[in-house]
Motif scaffolding. Structure first.
Motif, PDB file in Angstrom:
ATOM      1  N   ASN A 157       0.812  -1.215   0.000  1.00  0.00           N
ATOM      2  CA  ASN A 157       0.000   0.000   0.000  1.00  0.00           C
ATOM      3  C   ASN A 157       0.848   1.268   0.000  1.00  0.00           C
ATOM      4  O   ASN A 157       0.314   2.367  -0.170  1.00  0.00           O
ATOM      5  N   VAL A 158       2.136   1.108   0.209  1.00  0.00           N
ATOM      6  CA  VAL A 158       3.072   2.230   0.160  1.00  0.00           C
ATOM      7  C   VAL A 158       3.801   2.163  -1.172  1.00  0.00           C
ATOM      8  O   VAL A 158       4.607   1.264  -1.409  1.00  0.00           O
ATOM      9  N   VAL A 159       3.512   3.112  -2.039  1.00  0.00           N
ATOM     10  CA  VAL A 159       4.113   3.097  -3.379  1.00  0.00           C
ATOM     11  C   VAL A 159       5.511   3.682  -3.317  1.00  0.00           C
ATOM     12  O   VAL A 159       5.732   4.753  -2.745  1.00  0.00           O
ATOM     13  N   LYS A 160       6.460   2.943  -3.881  1.00  0.00           N
ATOM     14  CA  LYS A 160       7.840   3.384  -3.932  1.00  0.00           C
ATOM     15  C   LYS A 160       8.150   4.009  -5.294  1.00  0.00           C
ATOM     16  O   LYS A 160       7.523   3.665  -6.293  1.00  0.00           O
ATOM     17  N   VAL A 161       9.104   4.935  -5.320  1.00  0.00           N
ATOM     18  CA  VAL A 161       9.488   5.565  -6.580  1.00  0.00           C
ATOM     19  C   VAL A 161      11.008   5.659  -6.656  1.00  0.00           C
ATOM     20  O   VAL A 161      11.679   5.900  -5.653  1.00  0.00           O
ATOM     21  N   LEU A 162      11.523   5.421  -7.853  1.00  0.00           N
ATOM     22  CA  LEU A 162      12.937   5.615  -8.147  1.00  0.00           C
ATOM     23  C   LEU A 162      13.068   6.764  -9.131  1.00  0.00           C
ATOM     24  O   LEU A 162      12.303   6.863 -10.094  1.00  0.00           O
ATOM     25  N   SER A 163      14.055   7.620  -8.902  1.00  0.00           N
ATOM     26  CA  SER A 163      14.301   8.713  -9.841  1.00  0.00           C
ATOM     27  C   SER A 163      15.787   8.779 -10.151  1.00  0.00           C
ATOM     28  O   SER A 163      16.628   8.250  -9.411  1.00  0.00           O
ATOM     29  N   ASP A 164      16.124   9.431 -11.266  1.00  0.00           N
ATOM     30  CA  ASP A 164      17.529   9.544 -11.650  1.00  0.00           C
ATOM     31  C   ASP A 164      18.129  10.838 -11.100  1.00  0.00           C
ATOM     32  O   ASP A 164      17.460  11.578 -10.360  1.00  0.00           O
ATOM     33  N   ARG A 199      14.155  12.837 -12.588  1.00  0.00           N
ATOM     34  CA  ARG A 199      13.147  12.244 -13.462  1.00  0.00           C
ATOM     35  C   ARG A 199      12.794  10.856 -12.935  1.00  0.00           C
ATOM     36  O   ARG A 199      13.684  10.081 -12.577  1.00  0.00           O
ATOM     37  N   ALA A 200      11.505  10.549 -12.895  1.00  0.00           N
ATOM     38  CA  ALA A 200      11.078   9.238 -12.408  1.00  0.00           C
ATOM     39  C   ALA A 200      11.574   8.138 -13.324  1.00  0.00           C
ATOM     40  O   ALA A 200      11.494   8.249 -14.552  1.00  0.00           O
ATOM     41  N   MET A 201      12.098   7.073 -12.722  1.00  0.00           N
ATOM     42  CA  MET A 201      12.486   5.883 -13.466  1.00  0.00           C
ATOM     43  C   MET A 201      11.388   4.824 -13.404  1.00  0.00           C
ATOM     44  O   MET A 201      11.112   4.155 -14.390  1.00  0.00           O
ATOM     45  N   TYR A 202      10.759   4.678 -12.228  1.00  0.00           N
ATOM     46  CA  TYR A 202       9.680   3.702 -12.078  1.00  0.00           C
ATOM     47  C   TYR A 202       8.973   3.930 -10.753  1.00  0.00           C
ATOM     48  O   TYR A 202       9.555   4.437  -9.787  1.00  0.00           O
ATOM     49  N   VAL A 231      10.326  14.310 -10.084  1.00  0.00           N
ATOM     50  CA  VAL A 231      10.105  13.834  -8.716  1.00  0.00           C
ATOM     51  C   VAL A 231      11.038  14.585  -7.777  1.00  0.00           C
ATOM     52  O   VAL A 231      12.259  14.523  -7.918  1.00  0.00           O
ATOM     53  N   ASP A 232      10.468  15.290  -6.819  1.00  0.00           N
ATOM     54  CA  ASP A 232      11.260  16.022  -5.841  1.00  0.00           C
ATOM     55  C   ASP A 232      10.944  15.487  -4.454  1.00  0.00           C
ATOM     56  O   ASP A 232       9.834  15.000  -4.203  1.00  0.00           O
ATOM     57  N   VAL A 233      11.912  15.581  -3.548  1.00  0.00           N
ATOM     58  CA  VAL A 233      11.659  15.208  -2.159  1.00  0.00           C
ATOM     59  C   VAL A 233      10.887  16.345  -1.503  1.00  0.00           C
ATOM     60  O   VAL A 233      11.275  17.517  -1.585  1.00  0.00           O
ATOM     61  N   ALA A 234       9.769  16.015  -0.885  1.00  0.00           N
ATOM     62  CA  ALA A 234       8.891  17.027  -0.306  1.00  0.00           C
ATOM     63  C   ALA A 234       9.613  17.845   0.763  1.00  0.00           C
ATOM     64  O   ALA A 234      10.363  17.300   1.588  1.00  0.00           O
ATOM     65  N   ASN A 235       9.387  19.155   0.741  1.00  0.00           N
ATOM     66  CA  ASN A 235       9.988  20.039   1.739  1.00  0.00           C
ATOM     67  C   ASN A 235       9.350  19.873   3.110  1.00  0.00           C
ATOM     68  O   ASN A 235       9.945  20.245   4.125  1.00  0.00           O
TER      69      ASN A 235
END
Length: 257
Positions: A141-148, A152-155, A232-236
């Motif tokens: 239920n926790v969606v993970k994200v990878l970015s470069d 930019r989102a990778m997946y 994709v940015d890390v939330a402040n």
């Protein structure tokens, strides 16, 4: 920088019917979301719904409502209808704020809008935040994200990506020597807020769904599948968890938020 916020809100929910109208600290949930959007500086805030009960409540506290079809499979396609109905200009920055995020920091809304404004070559933006509970890495239920390195989102995935062969046992249990501080620098949970340019939302609605999107039940994978970038940015600001169940509602009403 001008931007508008559209808040998709539907009454039907398997786990929590009528969720947008649930009362939190004396106000319906949807009103809290509208207020956070106004605080963020949106030039216009629109609640998009297909339910007259939600429309009536939203109208009672003076917010704008757009009635939409009840056939939408995602908030993004619902927003596409709002853009068409209101003849919103293609270059307008539109932020999709989830209707079950009553305490989303207004700064997060501003951040997504600013990132789109500063990256004119990117049609879509979102946020993520370091995972602090190692169990969330394995929580579907926790969606993970990878970015470069360019943000930019990778997946996006419900699975633990990347899979740390040395830290994780083959059974999917975290090894005893796993360092959560180190893992948190790699594992990011996706925050369900999106920013787009209005023209791209209409374009999204015309794109064919991908098998990845269907497999993961993640609408943003359609964008990556068709070759478009997502910033994709890390939330402040650390985002609170949304309201998924009546138990979440009870917890919020017991809190001092």
């Amino acid at each position: 920088m001008d931007f508008i916020v559209v808040i998709p809100a539907r009454y039907g929910s398997t786990r929590f019917p009528g969720k947008p109208l649930a009362i939190i600290h004396g106000k319906p949930m949807i009103q809290h979301v509208v207020e956070r959007s106004v605080e963020a500086g949106a030039t216009r805030v629109i609640v998009a719904t297909d339910d007259e009960r939600i429309a009536k409540v939203v109208g009672s506290f003076g917010a704008e409502v757009c009635m939409t079809s009840n056939t939408h499979e995602s908030g993004t396609t619902r927003i596409a209808e709002v853009i068409t109905i209101n003849d919103i200009d293609d270059d307008t920055i539109v932020i999709n704020v989830q209707g079950d995020e009553p305490f989303i920091p207004s700064g997060n809304i501003q951040q997504v809008a600013q990132n789109l404004h500063d990256n004119q070559d990117i049609p879509m933006a979102t946020l993520a935040y370091p995972i602090e509970d190692v169990n969330d890495i394995f929580n579907s239920n926790v969606v993970k994200v990878l970015s470069d390195k360019r943000k930019r989102a990778m997946y996006f995935s419900r699975a633990p990506i990347p899979f740390d062969r040395d830290a994780f046992a083959g059974s999917g249990v975290v090894a005893q020597n796993a360092d959560i501080a180190e893992l948190a620098s790699v594992y990011l949970r996706h925050i369900g807020i999106y920013g787009y340019r209005a023209g791209f939302i209409n374009q999204y609605a015309s794109l064919a769904p991908s098998q990845l999107e269907k497999t993961e039940s993640l609408e943003q994978l359609r964008v990556l599948w068709h070759g478009y970038d997502i910033h994709v940015d890390v939330a402040n600001h650390a985002p609170p968890h949304g309201v998924d169940t009546p138990e979440d509602l009870e917890r919020l009403n017991r809190s001092d938020i």
